[in-house]
Design a protein around this motif. Structure first.
Motif, PDB file in Angstrom:
ATOM      1  N   LEU A   9      22.730  38.152-128.964  1.00 29.18           N
ATOM      2  CA  LEU A   9      22.371  36.384-128.577  1.00 29.18           C
ATOM      3  C   LEU A   9      22.085  36.060-130.356  1.00 29.18           C
ATOM      4  N   LEU A  10      20.628  37.449-130.792  1.00 34.60           N
ATOM      5  CA  LEU A  10      20.861  36.773-131.880  1.00 34.60           C
ATOM      6  C   LEU A  10      21.658  37.509-133.031  1.00 34.60           C
ATOM      7  N   SER A  11      22.574  38.282-133.045  1.00 35.60           N
ATOM      8  CA  SER A  11      22.919  39.215-133.640  1.00 35.60           C
ATOM      9  C   SER A  11      24.503  37.860-133.653  1.00 35.60           C
ATOM     10  N   ALA A  12      24.893  37.330-132.404  1.00 34.62           N
ATOM     11  CA  ALA A  12      26.149  36.714-132.482  1.00 34.62           C
ATOM     12  C   ALA A  12      25.809  35.150-133.051  1.00 34.62           C
ATOM     13  N   VAL A  13      25.154  34.843-133.854  1.00 30.42           N
ATOM     14  CA  VAL A  13      24.669  33.719-134.141  1.00 30.42           C
ATOM     15  C   VAL A  13      24.499  33.821-135.678  1.00 30.42           C
ATOM     16  N   ALA A  44      22.365  40.443-138.327  1.00 27.89           N
ATOM     17  CA  ALA A  44      23.009  40.559-137.555  1.00 27.89           C
ATOM     18  C   ALA A  44      22.386  42.406-136.758  1.00 27.89           C
ATOM     19  N   GLN A  45      23.268  42.947-138.006  1.00 30.01           N
ATOM     20  CA  GLN A  45      22.328  44.413-137.569  1.00 30.01           C
ATOM     21  C   GLN A  45      21.026  45.066-137.163  1.00 30.01           C
ATOM     22  N   GLY A  46      20.245  44.139-138.033  1.00 32.93           N
ATOM     23  CA  GLY A  46      18.517  44.194-137.787  1.00 32.93           C
ATOM     24  C   GLY A  46      18.128  44.284-136.785  1.00 32.93           C
ATOM     25  N   ALA A  47      19.379  43.073-135.661  1.00 31.29           N
ATOM     26  CA  ALA A  47      18.445  42.641-134.490  1.00 31.29           C
ATOM     27  C   ALA A  47      19.086  43.532-133.269  1.00 31.29           C
ATOM     28  N   LEU A  48      20.346  44.347-134.185  1.00 31.44           N
ATOM     29  CA  LEU A  48      20.517  45.075-132.597  1.00 31.44           C
ATOM     30  C   LEU A  48      19.735  46.218-132.266  1.00 31.44           C
ATOM     31  N   LEU A  97      26.015  36.321-137.271  1.00 27.17           N
ATOM     32  CA  LEU A  97      27.515  36.557-137.848  1.00 27.17           C
ATOM     33  C   LEU A  97      28.549  35.328-137.726  1.00 27.17           C
ATOM     34  N   ALA A  98      27.614  34.352-136.914  1.00 30.71           N
ATOM     35  CA  ALA A  98      28.455  33.183-136.995  1.00 30.71           C
ATOM     36  C   ALA A  98      28.673  32.620-138.275  1.00 30.71           C
ATOM     37  N   ILE A  99      27.062  32.397-138.659  1.00 33.30           N
ATOM     38  CA  ILE A  99      26.742  31.747-139.524  1.00 33.30           C
ATOM     39  C   ILE A  99      27.583  32.238-140.789  1.00 33.30           C
ATOM     40  N   GLY A 100      27.305  33.427-141.025  1.00 34.12           N
ATOM     41  CA  GLY A 100      27.486  34.400-141.835  1.00 34.12           C
ATOM     42  C   GLY A 100      29.254  34.596-142.720  1.00 34.12           C
ATOM     43  N   THR A 101      29.863  33.348-141.446  1.00 35.02           N
ATOM     44  CA  THR A 101      31.355  33.771-141.941  1.00 35.02           C
ATOM     45  C   THR A 101      31.141  32.164-142.689  1.00 35.02           C
ATOM     46  N   LEU A 102      30.687  31.363-142.352  1.00 33.52           N
ATOM     47  CA  LEU A 102      30.804  30.268-143.683  1.00 33.52           C
ATOM     48  C   LEU A 102      30.257  30.751-145.566  1.00 33.52           C
ATOM     49  N   PHE A 103      29.883  31.432-145.226  1.00 30.51           N
ATOM     50  CA  PHE A 103      29.654  31.909-146.218  1.00 30.51           C
ATOM     51  C   PHE A 103      30.382  32.818-147.221  1.00 30.51           C
ATOM     52  N   VAL A 104      30.978  33.142-146.362  1.00 32.01           N
ATOM     53  CA  VAL A 104      31.884  34.373-146.649  1.00 32.01           C
ATOM     54  C   VAL A 104      33.447  33.110-147.299  1.00 32.01           C
ATOM     55  N   ARG A 105      33.494  32.262-146.350  1.00 33.10           N
ATOM     56  CA  ARG A 105      34.713  31.265-146.801  1.00 33.10           C
ATOM     57  C   ARG A 105      34.487  30.462-148.102  1.00 33.10           C
ATOM     58  N   SER A 106      33.170  30.538-148.446  1.00 32.21           N
ATOM     59  CA  SER A 106      32.278  29.938-149.090  1.00 32.21           C
ATOM     60  C   SER A 106      33.058  30.611-150.984  1.00 32.21           C
ATOM     61  N   GLY A 154      34.959  37.702-134.107  1.00 34.03           N
ATOM     62  CA  GLY A 154      35.003  39.023-133.041  1.00 34.03           C
ATOM     63  C   GLY A 154      33.620  39.467-132.648  1.00 34.03           C
ATOM     64  N   ALA A 155      32.845  40.344-133.746  1.00 30.34           N
ATOM     65  CA  ALA A 155      31.956  41.043-133.401  1.00 30.34           C
ATOM     66  C   ALA A 155      31.015  39.896-132.350  1.00 30.34           C
ATOM     67  N   ALA A 156      31.435  38.948-133.608  1.00 34.43           N
ATOM     68  CA  ALA A 156      29.903  37.805-132.656  1.00 34.43           C
ATOM     69  C   ALA A 156      30.529  37.729-131.534  1.00 34.43           C
TER      70      ALA A 156
END
Length: 383
Positions: free
Chosen positions: A163-167, A18-22, A169-178, A80-82
Protein backbone atom coordinates in the motif's frame (compact mmCIF):
# COMPACT_ATOMS: atom_id res chain seq x y z
CA UNK A 1 17.06 26.49 -5.51
CA UNK A 2 16.33 25.51 -9.11
CA UNK A 3 12.76 24.19 -9.35
CA UNK A 4 13.75 21.49 -11.84
CA UNK A 5 16.42 20.22 -9.45
CA UNK A 6 13.87 20.04 -6.63
CA UNK A 7 11.50 18.10 -8.90
CA UNK A 8 14.18 15.55 -9.78
CA UNK A 9 15.13 15.17 -6.13
CA UNK A 10 11.46 14.62 -5.24
CA UNK A 11 11.11 11.97 -7.96
CA UNK A 12 14.04 10.04 -6.51
CA UNK A 13 12.56 10.27 -3.01
CA UNK A 14 9.22 8.88 -4.26
CA UNK A 15 10.67 6.05 -6.38
CA UNK A 16 13.16 4.88 -3.78
CA UNK A 17 10.70 5.26 -0.92
CA UNK A 18 8.40 2.93 -2.87
CA UNK A 19 11.25 0.45 -3.26
CA UNK A 20 12.45 0.78 0.32
CA UNK A 21 8.96 0.13 1.65
CA UNK A 22 8.74 -3.07 -0.35
CA UNK A 23 11.92 -4.82 -1.48
CA UNK A 24 13.69 -5.34 1.90
CA UNK A 25 10.51 -6.88 3.33
CA UNK A 26 9.31 -8.86 0.33
CA UNK A 27 11.06 -12.10 1.25
CA UNK A 28 9.82 -11.76 4.84
CA UNK A 29 6.28 -11.06 3.60
CA UNK A 30 6.10 -14.18 1.44
CA UNK A 31 7.81 -16.28 4.14
CA UNK A 32 4.78 -15.88 6.42
CA UNK A 33 3.03 -19.10 7.38
CA UNK A 34 -0.25 -18.09 5.71
CA UNK A 35 1.38 -18.51 2.29
CA UNK A 36 2.90 -21.93 3.13
CA UNK A 37 5.80 -21.40 0.72
CA UNK A 38 9.23 -23.03 0.86
CA UNK A 39 12.42 -20.92 0.87
CA UNK A 40 13.02 -22.03 -2.71
CA UNK A 41 9.59 -20.77 -3.77
CA UNK A 42 10.19 -17.47 -1.98
CA UNK A 43 13.53 -17.17 -3.78
CA UNK A 44 11.76 -17.79 -7.08
CA UNK A 45 9.18 -15.06 -6.36
CA UNK A 46 11.75 -12.39 -5.48
CA UNK A 47 13.85 -13.37 -8.52
CA UNK A 48 11.04 -12.67 -11.01
CA UNK A 49 11.58 -8.92 -11.31
CA UNK A 50 15.35 -9.21 -11.82
CA UNK A 51 14.80 -11.99 -14.39
CA UNK A 52 12.25 -9.99 -16.38
CA UNK A 53 14.35 -6.84 -16.23
CA UNK A 54 17.02 -8.61 -18.30
CA UNK A 55 14.85 -8.14 -21.37
CA UNK A 56 12.46 -5.41 -20.24
CA UNK A 57 14.95 -2.76 -19.07
CA UNK A 58 16.81 -2.60 -22.41
CA UNK A 59 13.41 -2.39 -24.11
CA UNK A 60 12.47 0.65 -22.00
CA UNK A 61 15.85 2.15 -22.89
CA UNK A 62 15.35 1.55 -26.60
CA UNK A 63 11.87 3.11 -26.44
CA UNK A 64 13.39 6.16 -24.79
CA UNK A 65 16.22 6.41 -27.34
CA UNK A 66 13.87 6.07 -30.31
CA UNK A 67 11.04 8.36 -29.13
CA UNK A 68 12.81 10.79 -26.82
CA UNK A 69 9.73 10.64 -24.54
CA UNK A 70 11.34 9.36 -21.36
CA UNK A 71 8.97 11.29 -19.10
CA UNK A 72 5.82 9.75 -20.61
CA UNK A 73 7.21 6.21 -20.34
CA UNK A 74 8.24 6.81 -16.72
CA UNK A 75 4.75 8.01 -15.76
CA UNK A 76 3.17 4.96 -17.39
CA UNK A 77 5.61 2.63 -15.61
CA UNK A 78 5.04 4.23 -12.19
CA UNK A 79 1.24 4.21 -12.43
CA UNK A 80 1.23 0.63 -13.74
CA UNK A 81 3.38 -0.61 -10.85
CA UNK A 82 1.30 1.33 -8.32
CA UNK A 83 -1.96 -0.20 -9.53
CA UNK A 84 -0.62 -3.75 -9.69
CA UNK A 85 1.11 -3.62 -6.29
CA UNK A 86 -2.28 -3.36 -4.58
CA UNK A 87 -3.35 -6.70 -6.05
CA UNK A 88 -0.79 -8.53 -3.88
CA UNK A 89 -2.97 -7.79 -0.86
CA UNK A 90 -5.53 -10.28 -2.19
CA UNK A 91 -3.26 -13.05 -3.54
CA UNK A 92 -2.49 -16.14 -1.49
CA UNK A 93 -1.79 -18.98 -3.93
CA UNK A 94 1.70 -19.49 -5.32
CA UNK A 95 0.54 -19.46 -8.94
CA UNK A 96 -1.35 -16.17 -8.61
CA UNK A 97 1.59 -14.55 -6.81
CA UNK A 98 3.86 -15.59 -9.69
CA UNK A 99 1.46 -14.14 -12.28
CA UNK A 100 1.11 -10.86 -10.38
CA UNK A 101 4.87 -10.59 -9.89
CA UNK A 102 5.40 -10.92 -13.63
CA UNK A 103 2.87 -8.20 -14.47
CA UNK A 104 4.09 -5.87 -11.70
CA UNK A 105 7.76 -6.38 -12.55
CA UNK A 106 7.33 -5.26 -16.17
CA UNK A 107 6.46 -1.78 -14.91
CA UNK A 108 8.53 -1.73 -11.70
CA UNK A 109 11.89 -2.50 -13.30
CA UNK A 110 11.61 0.54 -15.59
CA UNK A 111 11.66 3.20 -12.86
CA UNK A 112 15.34 3.55 -12.03
CA UNK A 113 16.81 3.34 -15.57
CA UNK A 114 14.25 5.81 -16.91
CA UNK A 115 14.67 8.37 -14.14
CA UNK A 116 18.46 7.99 -14.41
CA UNK A 117 18.25 8.72 -18.14
CA UNK A 118 16.27 11.90 -17.48
CA UNK A 119 18.56 12.96 -14.66
CA UNK A 120 21.82 12.38 -16.51
CA UNK A 121 20.55 14.46 -19.42
CA UNK A 122 19.50 17.24 -17.04
CA UNK A 123 22.71 17.22 -14.94
CA UNK A 124 24.84 17.28 -18.09
CA UNK A 125 22.88 20.24 -19.45
CA UNK A 126 22.68 22.15 -16.14
CA UNK A 127 26.25 21.30 -15.02
CA UNK A 128 24.99 19.74 -11.76
CA UNK A 129 26.53 16.79 -9.92
CA UNK A 130 24.40 13.67 -10.47
CA UNK A 131 25.23 12.44 -6.97
CA UNK A 132 23.67 15.57 -5.44
CA UNK A 133 20.32 14.46 -6.89
CA UNK A 134 20.69 10.68 -6.59
CA UNK A 135 21.40 10.90 -2.86
CA UNK A 136 17.77 11.92 -2.33
CA UNK A 137 16.85 8.44 -3.55
CA UNK A 138 18.97 6.99 -0.77
CA UNK A 139 17.22 9.28 1.71
CA UNK A 140 13.81 8.11 0.48
CA UNK A 141 14.87 4.46 0.72
CA UNK A 142 16.24 5.00 4.24
CA UNK A 143 13.07 6.65 5.49
CA UNK A 144 10.93 3.90 3.96
CA UNK A 145 12.79 0.94 5.48
CA UNK A 146 12.77 2.62 8.89
CA UNK A 147 9.05 3.44 8.73
CA UNK A 148 8.17 -0.04 7.49
CA UNK A 149 10.25 -1.63 10.23
CA UNK A 150 8.05 0.19 12.74
CA UNK A 151 4.77 -0.47 10.95
CA UNK A 152 5.46 -4.17 10.36
CA UNK A 153 5.55 -4.81 14.11
CA UNK A 154 2.06 -3.31 14.51
CA UNK A 155 -1.38 -4.68 13.61
CA UNK A 156 -0.94 -3.28 10.10
CA UNK A 157 1.76 -5.87 9.47
CA UNK A 158 3.88 -6.47 6.39
CA UNK A 159 0.90 -6.15 4.04
CA UNK A 160 1.15 -2.37 4.35
CA UNK A 161 4.37 -2.50 2.29
CA UNK A 162 2.42 -2.77 -0.94
CA UNK A 163 0.00 0.00 0.00
CA UNK A 164 2.76 2.45 0.93
CA UNK A 165 4.65 1.64 -2.25
CA UNK A 166 1.59 2.32 -4.42
CA UNK A 167 0.82 5.64 -2.74
CA UNK A 168 4.38 6.94 -3.11
CA UNK A 169 4.57 5.99 -6.79
CA UNK A 170 1.30 7.80 -7.48
CA UNK A 171 2.63 10.91 -5.72
CA UNK A 172 5.89 10.62 -7.62
CA UNK A 173 4.15 10.89 -11.00
CA UNK A 174 3.03 14.42 -10.06
CA UNK A 175 6.68 15.46 -9.78
CA UNK A 176 7.56 13.70 -13.04
CA UNK A 177 4.88 15.74 -14.81
CA UNK A 178 6.45 18.96 -13.48
CA UNK A 179 9.80 18.20 -15.13
CA UNK A 180 10.38 19.84 -18.51
CA UNK A 181 11.56 17.39 -21.12
CA UNK A 182 13.96 18.23 -23.92
CA UNK A 183 12.44 17.84 -27.35
CA UNK A 184 14.18 15.07 -29.31
CA UNK A 185 16.54 16.61 -31.86
CA UNK A 186 15.75 13.91 -34.39
CA UNK A 187 13.42 10.98 -34.75
CA UNK A 188 15.07 7.56 -34.64
CA UNK A 189 12.07 5.36 -35.34
CA UNK A 190 13.23 4.37 -38.83
CA UNK A 191 16.98 4.39 -38.23
CA UNK A 192 18.63 0.98 -37.90
CA UNK A 193 19.80 0.24 -34.39
CA UNK A 194 23.44 -0.86 -34.16
CA UNK A 195 24.13 -3.09 -31.19
CA UNK A 196 27.84 -2.88 -31.98
CA UNK A 197 27.72 0.68 -30.59
CA UNK A 198 26.79 -0.84 -27.22
CA UNK A 199 28.63 -4.14 -27.10
CA UNK A 200 32.25 -3.01 -27.05
CA UNK A 201 35.03 -4.84 -25.21
CA UNK A 202 35.39 -2.59 -22.14
CA UNK A 203 31.61 -2.44 -21.64
CA UNK A 204 31.27 -6.22 -21.76
CA UNK A 205 34.18 -6.65 -19.33
CA UNK A 206 32.57 -4.15 -16.96
CA UNK A 207 29.23 -5.99 -17.13
CA UNK A 208 30.85 -9.30 -16.18
CA UNK A 209 32.49 -7.78 -13.13
CA UNK A 210 29.32 -5.85 -12.34
CA UNK A 211 27.26 -9.04 -12.24
CA UNK A 212 29.51 -10.49 -9.55
CA UNK A 213 29.67 -7.29 -7.49
CA UNK A 214 26.19 -5.82 -7.80
CA UNK A 215 24.38 -9.18 -7.73
CA UNK A 216 25.21 -9.88 -4.06
CA UNK A 217 24.61 -6.21 -3.14
CA UNK A 218 21.10 -6.19 -4.60
CA UNK A 219 20.30 -9.71 -3.36
CA UNK A 220 21.38 -8.57 0.10
CA UNK A 221 18.41 -6.15 0.07
CA UNK A 222 16.07 -9.16 -0.14
CA UNK A 223 17.84 -11.48 2.31
CA UNK A 224 19.41 -9.23 4.93
CA UNK A 225 16.07 -9.15 6.77
CA UNK A 226 16.12 -12.95 7.03
CA UNK A 227 19.73 -12.78 8.27
CA UNK A 228 18.88 -10.28 11.01
CA UNK A 229 15.80 -12.17 12.22
CA UNK A 230 17.78 -15.44 12.17
CA UNK A 231 20.23 -14.01 14.72
CA UNK A 232 17.38 -12.90 16.97
CA UNK A 233 16.65 -9.41 15.65
CA UNK A 234 13.19 -7.95 15.04
CA UNK A 235 11.75 -6.42 11.90
CA UNK A 236 12.14 -3.05 13.62
CA UNK A 237 15.88 -3.75 13.85
CA UNK A 238 15.90 -4.69 10.16
CA UNK A 239 14.42 -1.32 9.28
CA UNK A 240 16.80 0.54 11.57
CA UNK A 241 19.88 -1.19 10.11
CA UNK A 242 18.70 -0.40 6.58
CA UNK A 243 18.16 3.19 7.69
CA UNK A 244 21.74 3.41 8.95
CA UNK A 245 23.15 1.81 5.79
CA UNK A 246 21.23 4.00 3.38
CA UNK A 247 21.83 7.23 5.32
CA UNK A 248 25.54 6.44 5.11
CA UNK A 249 25.23 6.21 1.32
CA UNK A 250 24.37 9.91 1.12
CA UNK A 251 27.72 11.50 2.12
CA UNK A 252 29.67 9.03 -0.03
CA UNK A 253 27.49 9.78 -3.06
CA UNK A 254 28.15 13.45 -2.43
CA UNK A 255 31.94 13.02 -2.50
CA UNK A 256 32.16 10.11 -4.95
CA UNK A 257 33.51 12.19 -7.82
CA UNK A 258 36.08 13.90 -5.63
CA UNK A 259 37.34 10.46 -4.62
CA UNK A 260 37.38 9.38 -8.27
CA UNK A 261 39.44 12.44 -9.22
CA UNK A 262 42.05 11.38 -6.67
CA UNK A 263 42.08 7.59 -7.08
CA UNK A 264 40.67 6.94 -10.54
CA UNK A 265 37.36 5.39 -11.58
CA UNK A 266 38.50 1.78 -11.82
CA UNK A 267 40.36 1.87 -8.50
CA UNK A 268 37.24 3.21 -6.75
CA UNK A 269 35.04 0.53 -8.32
CA UNK A 270 37.45 -2.29 -7.47
CA UNK A 271 38.17 -1.00 -3.97
CA UNK A 272 34.48 -0.67 -3.11
CA UNK A 273 33.86 -4.19 -4.46
CA UNK A 274 36.62 -5.59 -2.23
CA UNK A 275 35.19 -3.81 0.81
CA UNK A 276 31.79 -5.32 -0.03
CA UNK A 277 33.37 -8.79 -0.06
CA UNK A 278 34.96 -8.22 3.34
CA UNK A 279 31.64 -7.00 4.76
CA UNK A 280 29.85 -10.15 3.55
CA UNK A 281 32.58 -12.38 4.94
CA UNK A 282 32.38 -10.74 8.34
CA UNK A 283 28.61 -11.25 8.42
CA UNK A 284 29.14 -14.91 7.54
CA UNK A 285 31.25 -15.27 10.67
CA UNK A 286 28.14 -14.44 12.74
CA UNK A 287 29.58 -11.48 14.66
CA UNK A 288 27.89 -9.86 17.67
CA UNK A 289 25.11 -7.38 16.96
CA UNK A 290 27.30 -4.29 17.53
CA UNK A 291 29.50 -5.43 14.64
CA UNK A 292 26.41 -5.80 12.44
CA UNK A 293 25.71 -2.12 13.11
CA UNK A 294 29.22 -1.20 11.95
CA UNK A 295 28.82 -3.36 8.85
CA UNK A 296 25.60 -1.50 8.02
CA UNK A 297 27.73 1.66 7.82
CA UNK A 298 30.21 -0.17 5.59
CA UNK A 299 27.37 -1.20 3.29
CA UNK A 300 26.42 2.45 2.94
CA UNK A 301 29.99 3.33 1.98
CA UNK A 302 30.06 0.64 -0.70
CA UNK A 303 26.72 1.48 -2.31
CA UNK A 304 27.28 5.24 -2.01
CA UNK A 305 30.45 4.94 -4.09
CA UNK A 306 29.50 2.19 -6.51
CA UNK A 307 26.15 3.47 -7.82
CA UNK A 308 27.11 6.95 -9.07
CA UNK A 309 30.62 5.97 -10.19
CA UNK A 310 29.45 2.89 -12.10
CA UNK A 311 26.67 4.82 -13.85
CA UNK A 312 29.04 7.54 -15.03
CA UNK A 313 31.54 4.86 -16.08
CA UNK A 314 28.88 3.30 -18.31
CA UNK A 315 28.37 6.66 -20.03
CA UNK A 316 32.08 6.85 -20.79
CA UNK A 317 32.13 3.42 -22.45
CA UNK A 318 29.56 3.95 -25.22
CA UNK A 319 28.58 6.48 -27.88
CA UNK A 320 26.28 9.30 -26.81
CA UNK A 321 23.40 8.22 -29.10
CA UNK A 322 23.07 4.85 -27.31
CA UNK A 323 23.56 5.98 -23.71
CA UNK A 324 19.93 5.25 -22.74
CA UNK A 325 20.14 1.76 -24.20
CA UNK A 326 23.51 1.14 -22.52
CA UNK A 327 22.07 2.19 -19.16
CA UNK A 328 19.13 -0.16 -19.75
CA UNK A 329 21.51 -3.02 -20.57
CA UNK A 330 23.67 -2.23 -17.53
CA UNK A 331 20.61 -2.20 -15.24
CA UNK A 332 19.29 -5.40 -16.83
CA UNK A 333 22.54 -7.29 -16.33
CA UNK A 334 23.38 -6.06 -12.82
CA UNK A 335 20.03 -5.41 -11.15
CA UNK A 336 18.36 -7.95 -13.43
CA UNK A 337 20.27 -11.06 -14.46
CA UNK A 338 22.74 -11.02 -11.58
CA UNK A 339 20.17 -10.23 -8.90
CA UNK A 340 17.80 -12.89 -10.23
CA UNK A 341 20.54 -15.49 -10.18
CA UNK A 342 21.67 -14.62 -6.68
CA UNK A 343 18.10 -14.41 -5.37
CA UNK A 344 17.37 -17.91 -6.68
CA UNK A 345 20.69 -19.30 -5.49
CA UNK A 346 20.25 -17.68 -2.07
CA UNK A 347 16.81 -19.27 -1.65
CA UNK A 348 18.13 -22.73 -2.41
CA UNK A 349 21.20 -22.29 -0.20
CA UNK A 350 18.89 -21.38 2.70
CA UNK A 351 16.75 -24.43 1.97
CA UNK A 352 19.67 -26.85 1.93
CA UNK A 353 22.12 -25.03 4.22
CA UNK A 354 21.42 -21.73 6.00
CA UNK A 355 21.44 -17.96 5.60
CA UNK A 356 25.09 -18.02 6.72
CA UNK A 357 25.96 -20.06 3.63
CA UNK A 358 24.38 -17.32 1.54
CA UNK A 359 26.78 -14.69 2.85
CA UNK A 360 29.79 -16.96 2.34
CA UNK A 361 28.71 -17.27 -1.30
CA UNK A 362 28.36 -13.48 -1.56
CA UNK A 363 31.90 -13.12 -0.21
CA UNK A 364 33.54 -15.40 -2.76
CA UNK A 365 31.85 -13.96 -5.85
CA UNK A 366 32.42 -10.36 -4.70
CA UNK A 367 36.15 -11.04 -4.45
CA UNK A 368 36.15 -12.38 -8.01
CA UNK A 369 34.23 -9.31 -9.16
CA UNK A 370 36.74 -6.99 -7.48
CA UNK A 371 39.59 -8.74 -9.30
CA UNK A 372 37.79 -8.31 -12.63
CA UNK A 373 37.25 -4.60 -11.92
CA UNK A 374 40.98 -4.19 -11.28
CA UNK A 375 41.54 -5.75 -14.70
CA UNK A 376 39.65 -2.88 -16.33
CA UNK A 377 42.68 -0.65 -15.77
CA UNK A 378 44.18 -1.94 -19.03
CA UNK A 379 41.35 -0.33 -20.99
CA UNK A 380 41.64 3.30 -22.03
CA UNK A 381 38.26 4.98 -21.75
CA UNK A 382 36.99 8.54 -21.57
CA UNK A 383 36.48 10.14 -18.11
Amino acid sequence: MNQQKISFQSIYVAIFFAQGALIPYMALFFSQSRFDLSPGQVGTIVAIMPILSIGVQPLWGMLADRTGRVRAWLIIAMLGAAALSLTFLFATSYVWIIILMIAWSIFQCAHIPLVDMMTLEYTSRAKIDYGAIRLFGSAGFAIAVFVMGRISDTTWGLASTFLLSAVMLAIGTLFVRSVSEQEPKQVHTTAPFQWSAVWNGPFIAFLIGGMLVFGPIYANNYYFGIYVTSIGGSTTLVGTLFLVAVLCEIPFMKVAYQIVSRLGTVNVLAGAALISALRNGWLALEPPIWVVWILAIVQGLVVGLLIPVALQFVRSLVSRNVVSTAIGVYMAITSGLATAGFNLLSGFIIEYNSIIGVFWMYTVVSIVGAVLFFGLRRFRVKG
